[in-house]
Write a protein that holds these residues in place. Structure first.
Motif, PDB file in Angstrom:
ATOM      1  N   ARG A 145     -36.696  -2.813  -7.535  1.00 24.43           N
ATOM      2  CA  ARG A 145     -37.994  -1.937  -7.199  1.00 24.43           C
ATOM      3  C   ARG A 145     -39.032  -2.628  -7.945  1.00 24.43           C
ATOM      4  O   ARG A 145     -40.176  -2.691  -7.137  1.00 24.43           O
ATOM      5  CB  ARG A 145     -37.613  -0.709  -7.885  1.00 24.43           C
ATOM      6  N   ASN A 146     -38.945  -2.940  -9.070  1.00 19.38           N
ATOM      7  CA  ASN A 146     -40.159  -3.494  -9.617  1.00 19.38           C
ATOM      8  C   ASN A 146     -39.990  -4.598 -10.881  1.00 19.38           C
ATOM      9  O   ASN A 146     -38.694  -4.261 -11.343  1.00 19.38           O
ATOM     10  CB  ASN A 146     -41.201  -2.486 -10.075  1.00 19.38           C
ATOM     11  N   ALA A 147     -40.695  -5.237 -11.551  1.00 20.35           N
ATOM     12  CA  ALA A 147     -40.365  -6.318 -12.422  1.00 20.35           C
ATOM     13  C   ALA A 147     -41.359  -6.474 -13.406  1.00 20.35           C
ATOM     14  O   ALA A 147     -42.646  -6.522 -12.731  1.00 20.35           O
ATOM     15  CB  ALA A 147     -39.553  -7.412 -11.900  1.00 20.35           C
ATOM     16  N   ARG A 148     -41.237  -6.925 -14.526  1.00 15.40           N
ATOM     17  CA  ARG A 148     -42.339  -7.565 -15.435  1.00 15.40           C
ATOM     18  C   ARG A 148     -41.916  -8.499 -16.345  1.00 15.40           C
ATOM     19  O   ARG A 148     -40.554  -8.712 -16.658  1.00 15.40           O
ATOM     20  CB  ARG A 148     -42.958  -6.451 -16.100  1.00 15.40           C
ATOM     21  N   VAL A 149     -42.675  -9.326 -16.795  1.00 15.31           N
ATOM     22  CA  VAL A 149     -42.375 -10.392 -17.854  1.00 15.31           C
ATOM     23  C   VAL A 149     -43.168  -9.733 -19.116  1.00 15.31           C
ATOM     24  O   VAL A 149     -44.147  -9.568 -19.180  1.00 15.31           O
ATOM     25  CB  VAL A 149     -43.043 -11.781 -17.547  1.00 15.31           C
ATOM     26  N   ILE A 150     -42.230  -9.835 -20.072  1.00 13.75           N
ATOM     27  CA  ILE A 150     -42.479  -9.431 -21.543  1.00 13.75           C
ATOM     28  C   ILE A 150     -42.563 -10.803 -22.475  1.00 13.75           C
ATOM     29  O   ILE A 150     -41.799 -11.390 -22.492  1.00 13.75           O
ATOM     30  CB  ILE A 150     -41.523  -8.587 -22.010  1.00 13.75           C
ATOM     31  N   ALA A 151     -44.111 -10.911 -22.678  1.00 19.16           N
ATOM     32  CA  ALA A 151     -44.326 -12.027 -23.607  1.00 19.16           C
ATOM     33  C   ALA A 151     -45.349 -11.504 -24.866  1.00 19.16           C
ATOM     34  O   ALA A 151     -44.708 -10.413 -25.431  1.00 19.16           O
ATOM     35  CB  ALA A 151     -44.795 -13.175 -22.857  1.00 19.16           C
ATOM     36  N   ASP A 152     -46.321 -12.065 -25.127  1.00 23.92           N
ATOM     37  CA  ASP A 152     -47.353 -11.368 -25.820  1.00 23.92           C
ATOM     38  C   ASP A 152     -47.768 -10.124 -25.343  1.00 23.92           C
ATOM     39  O   ASP A 152     -48.319  -9.326 -26.389  1.00 23.92           O
ATOM     40  CB  ASP A 152     -48.405 -12.469 -25.992  1.00 23.92           C
ATOM     41  N   GLN A 153     -47.668  -9.964 -24.025  1.00 23.13           N
ATOM     42  CA  GLN A 153     -47.812  -8.604 -23.492  1.00 23.13           C
ATOM     43  C   GLN A 153     -47.117  -8.487 -22.317  1.00 23.13           C
ATOM     44  O   GLN A 153     -46.213  -9.265 -22.035  1.00 23.13           O
ATOM     45  CB  GLN A 153     -49.454  -8.419 -23.119  1.00 23.13           C
ATOM     46  N   SER A 154     -47.225  -7.557 -21.586  1.00 23.85           N
ATOM     47  CA  SER A 154     -46.524  -7.109 -20.207  1.00 23.85           C
ATOM     48  C   SER A 154     -47.190  -7.781 -19.005  1.00 23.85           C
ATOM     49  O   SER A 154     -48.387  -7.389 -18.954  1.00 23.85           O
ATOM     50  CB  SER A 154     -46.235  -5.602 -20.117  1.00 23.85           C
ATOM     51  N   TYR A 155     -46.683  -8.526 -18.282  1.00 25.82           N
ATOM     52  CA  TYR A 155     -47.199  -9.092 -17.270  1.00 25.82           C
ATOM     53  C   TYR A 155     -46.420  -8.474 -15.833  1.00 25.82           C
ATOM     54  O   TYR A 155     -45.152  -8.745 -15.861  1.00 25.82           O
ATOM     55  CB  TYR A 155     -47.269 -10.613 -17.195  1.00 25.82           C
ATOM     56  N   PRO A 156     -47.044  -7.841 -14.942  1.00 22.65           N
ATOM     57  CA  PRO A 156     -46.496  -7.290 -13.643  1.00 22.65           C
ATOM     58  C   PRO A 156     -46.110  -8.558 -12.754  1.00 22.65           C
ATOM     59  O   PRO A 156     -46.711  -9.331 -12.832  1.00 22.65           O
ATOM     60  CB  PRO A 156     -47.420  -6.412 -12.952  1.00 22.65           C
ATOM     61  N   MET A 157     -44.718  -8.555 -12.239  1.00 21.32           N
ATOM     62  CA  MET A 157     -44.429  -9.491 -11.155  1.00 21.32           C
ATOM     63  C   MET A 157     -44.304  -8.764  -9.828  1.00 21.32           C
ATOM     64  O   MET A 157     -43.988  -7.651  -9.715  1.00 21.32           O
ATOM     65  CB  MET A 157     -42.836  -9.804 -11.331  1.00 21.32           C
ATOM     66  N   LEU A 158     -44.926  -9.502  -9.139  1.00 22.84           N
ATOM     67  CA  LEU A 158     -44.860  -9.054  -7.640  1.00 22.84           C
ATOM     68  C   LEU A 158     -43.916  -9.909  -6.703  1.00 22.84           C
ATOM     69  O   LEU A 158     -43.435 -11.196  -6.919  1.00 22.84           O
ATOM     70  CB  LEU A 158     -46.148  -9.411  -6.966  1.00 22.84           C
ATOM     71  N   LYS A 159     -43.015  -9.540  -5.773  1.00 23.06           N
ATOM     72  CA  LYS A 159     -42.316  -9.950  -4.798  1.00 23.06           C
ATOM     73  C   LYS A 159     -43.155 -10.860  -3.885  1.00 23.06           C
ATOM     74  O   LYS A 159     -44.133 -10.607  -3.414  1.00 23.06           O
ATOM     75  CB  LYS A 159     -41.873  -9.139  -3.880  1.00 23.06           C
ATOM     76  N   GLN A 160     -42.733 -12.388  -4.039  1.00 23.44           N
ATOM     77  CA  GLN A 160     -43.646 -13.360  -3.623  1.00 23.44           C
ATOM     78  C   GLN A 160     -42.960 -13.944  -2.123  1.00 23.44           C
ATOM     79  O   GLN A 160     -43.887 -14.146  -1.369  1.00 23.44           O
ATOM     80  CB  GLN A 160     -43.597 -14.582  -4.436  1.00 23.44           C
ATOM     81  N   LEU A 161     -41.772 -13.809  -2.102  1.00 22.71           N
ATOM     82  CA  LEU A 161     -41.049 -14.509  -0.856  1.00 22.71           C
ATOM     83  C   LEU A 161     -39.806 -13.890  -0.567  1.00 22.71           C
ATOM     84  O   LEU A 161     -39.085 -13.233  -1.270  1.00 22.71           O
ATOM     85  CB  LEU A 161     -40.624 -16.057  -1.289  1.00 22.71           C
ATOM     86  N   GLU A 162     -39.254 -13.789   0.714  1.00 19.67           N
ATOM     87  CA  GLU A 162     -38.308 -13.170   1.244  1.00 19.67           C
ATOM     88  C   GLU A 162     -37.595 -14.012   2.474  1.00 19.67           C
ATOM     89  O   GLU A 162     -38.340 -14.099   3.244  1.00 19.67           O
ATOM     90  CB  GLU A 162     -38.565 -11.800   1.650  1.00 19.67           C
TER      91      GLU A 162
END
Length: 709
Positions: free
Chosen positions: A159-176
């Motif tokens: 449904r949704n995703a994010r990368v957690i590093a120094d802060q939270s970065y939203p991930m978008l569906k890029q390819l299908e």
């Protein structure tokens, strides 16, 4: 099969509970005698499952598999098909008609892909297929000053995703595509560790990691993605100095080929005037006089096109028009000029903002190459005997039975690059020309060189020590990420994109959905660093002219308005992709040229008749050059799908937000409407702003920028 970086979060008991019966059937082509067939795939660690022959002559087996995509091949008569989607021996157009599509098999071939559907009684699964490994460049690389982090999953699982590093970065569906989705985020290059957090289709939160960033991730050359490329086949580009024309005959293959000399039925090499018709030896030994002086004379023209990268076909001493039969790797072909003139040409190109890459031919030489001539004269006593593969001696140069040659062509004896002396010599040649001032290299038939991966790892290291910004491109026609892992090439010649995906769409033969899926399939296995450096082309010196492929007719034919519109559509698509658009000389003029009959073939290489250049088509390419410069998103490595309906195709370029752009195309003959993302979208050509939806005329394109009134 659990490959590195491929994590299936699904217990064995549940996989068995979800399994459904799937039947695989092989129907041999007429005329092929089949003795044995087995099924091997990702679901059984590529082990053997025998298939049984049926009364109707087909071979089949039924296995129980859990829902989801599977890759597989049939093992036929003890041999693997090279390409399950198209193999001339085992089945064309497909070895298995039920395979949805094909994916790279990691060995230069293609596996078939089938998506196993859940049965009607299969309960919903609380499972997740997650693919990520920071050691694999497809999932982590650097481009445009950002760390690209990606993961793969089955279609609809996230449904949704994010990368957690120094802060939270939203991930978008890029390819299908049919086999899965790719999700992406861009992080600061200083990131050292991160986790991936996502919500699955059932609303359950999943966490993966922590993952560590490799010390030296594959990093793209930023200058490449800002470039517009132009390929020059110099002998047919422009004759700027007629005084050197006759020198072409002095070094021609004929001088070194007694087999040719003794055959009175064969014509000799000859010179022609620039507008003379194609003659008996048009392919290889009819010379028209194009040279470096001609290139320098056309520099203002090239600059006006927006060109910033030149790819030259072979410039060095050879025995033919095409130049792939090298006689001297360190000598400029006299028909083009000399070393001093080449130096002036490079300096002039650089002064005008153009970088230049040269064509390098390590797989074979010509008959006049000094090492081959030494073998001809001395036989086994020659210290260069093991530079080649000699079958018999003495022999006559031009007799292909006596030595191994590229494609059996006697004028192209194959080099033994497994010989360390040969390897050192060839790498030294490439390094010499990089030191001379070239900005990169395109390697001819890279996949046919002996020990190719070892050879090109050495080549990259040697070239990058001299110029860390040098661009390395391989002539490999199919999609094959094995060359693009950060230790060999920056890009392949992207025929897999241009001819396998874009051309069919531009012709109106492939749907927008199939096209977007095809692009997704390629970009999902290539890293974002590779996408940023993509050497993207539809036509070249080895194909018919793009306008001819699009229905424009043969040499000197008058293209129809529809064919010209499809050329504009195809080129606009090419310019819209990440990487560098590259087109063959004369495409911008709307020239045509087909493959003729030997020896009067390769009519797409006919000299450019500049006075016949179509001004409307030329202005179209100049506009595309200005758009590449003016729209920042077009110089970004980011490609992200949007919509594909009927003949209308749309995708995003650039990072999501105020600077992103939307590329829209219609390959159909009817008008259409495309629903737009929220907000205003300004047409970069007309300046008009659209909201909610945008009209698309027949066979048309638009570059839209976010914003506007």
């Amino acid at each position: 099969m659990l490959r590195r970086g491929l994590l299936f979060v699904i217990p064995l008991w549940l996989a068995l509970a979800l399994a459904v019966p799937v039947t695989f059937t092989y129907d041999p082509p007429v005329g092929l005698e089949v003795h044995s067939v087995s099924l091997r795939g990702s679901f059984n660690q590529w082990g053997e499952i025998p298939m049984l022959q049926q009364p109707d002559g087909t071979w089949s087996v039924t296995v129980e598999l859990p829902p989801g995509p599977v890759q597989y091949k049939f093992f036929i008569n003890g041999r693997w098909p090279q390409n399950m989607c198209d193999d001339p021996t085992f089945g064309t157009p497909g070895v298995d008609a039920e395979g949805l599509t094909c994916r790279d098999d990691g060995q230069g071939g293609m596996n078939a892909v089938r998506v196993v559907e859940a049965g009607p009684d299969t309960p919903p699964a609380d499972t997740l297929a997650f693919q990520h490994d920071p050691q694999e460049v497809r999932y982590l690389s650097v481009a445009a000053g950002k760390l690209s982090v990606r993961f793969g999953a089955a279609v609809g699982e996230v449904r949704n995703a994010r990368v957690i590093a120094d802060q939270s970065y939203p991930m978008l569906k890029q390819l299908e595509d049919e086999t899965g989705e790719t999700w992406r985020a861009a992080l600061p290059v200083s990131t050292q560790q991160y986790r991936i957090q996502l919500t699955d289709r059932n609303g359950k939160e999943r966490n993966f990691g922590p993952f560590r960033v490799p010390a030296h991730p594959f990093t793209a050359l930023d200058w490449v993605s800002k470039s517009v490329g132009y390929q020059i086949f110099l002998e047919r580009f422009w004759n700027g100095d007629p005084s050197n024309d006759r020198k072409a005959l002095q070094s021609d293959e004929y001088t070194f080929n007694p087999v040719w000399q003794k055959d009175p039925s064969l014509p000799k090499p000859y010179l022609s005037k620039w507008s003379d018709p194609p003659g008996a030896l048009h392919c290889c030994h009819q010379y028209f006089g194009g040279d470096l002086a001609g290139f320098m004379a056309k520099l203002p023209y090239l600059k006006a096109l927006g060109t910033t990268l030149i790819y030259f076909n072979p410039l060095f001493d050879s025995g033919s028009v095409h130049g792939y039969d090298t006689h001297g790797y360190l000598k400029v072909s006299p028909k083009f000029g000399d070393t001093a003139l080449l130096q002036k040409a490079l300096e002039a190109a650089h002064k005008n903002g153009l970088r230049v890459i040269f064509d390098f031919v390590p797989n074979h030489t010509g008959l006049g190459f000094w090492a081959f001539q030494d073998v001809v004269k001395k036989g086994r006593a020659s210290k260069y005997w093991n530079w080649y593969f000699i079958r018999q001696y003495p022999f006559t140069p031009g007799d292909s039975r006596a030595y191994e040659a590229w494609a059996g062509v006697a004028s192209l004896p194959k080099l033994n690059t497994g010989n360390l002396e040969v390897r050192r010599y060839l790498i030294g040649v490439a390094v010499n020309w990089i030191k001379f001032g070239f900005d990169g290299v395109r390697v001819d038939v890279a996949n046919e060189v002996i020990d190719p991966h070892g050879f090109f790892r050495e080549l990259r290291q040697a070239i990058r020590r001299v110029n860390p910004e040098a661009y390395l491109v391989a002539e490999v026609w199919q999609r094959d990420p094995s060359w693009l892992q950060g230790d060999e090439f920056d890009s392949l010649m992207n025929y897999a994109i241009g001819r396998d995906v874009l051309l069919g769409y531009a012709r109106g033969l492939s749907s927008a959905r199939r096209t977007l899926s095809g692009l997704s399939s390629i970009y999902s296995v290539y890293s974002e660093a590779v996408a940023a450096q993509g050497f993207n082309l539809i036509g070249s010196h080895d194909t018919a002219r793009v306008l001819t492929d699009l229905g424009g007719g043969g040499l000197r034919d008058q293209p129809s308005p529809e064919a010209l519109a499809r050329l504009k559509l195809a080129s606009a698509l090419l310019y819209a992709l990440p990487g560098v658009p590259v087109y063959f000389q004369g495409e911008e003029c709307g020239f045509t040229g087909e493959k003729g009959t030997y020896p009067v073939n390769e009519l797409y290489r006919y000299p450019l008749q500049w006075e016949r250049c179509n001004p409307d088509t030329l202005e179209h390419y100049r506009r595309l050059g200005r758009l590449r410069t003016g729209i920042a998103a077009l110089r970004s490595p980011v490609f992200r799908i949007y919509r594909a309906e009927g003949n209308v195709l749309a995708f995003f370029r650039g990072e999501a937000g105020a600077s992103e752009a939307l590329m829209v195309f219609n390959s159909g003959k009817d008008t259409a409407q495309l629903p737009l993302p929220q907000g205003g979208w300004r047409d970069a050509v007309s300046g008009k702003t659209y909201r909610s939806e945008i009209p698309m005329g027949p066979i048309s394109w638009r570059y839209l920028q976010r914003g506007g009134l």
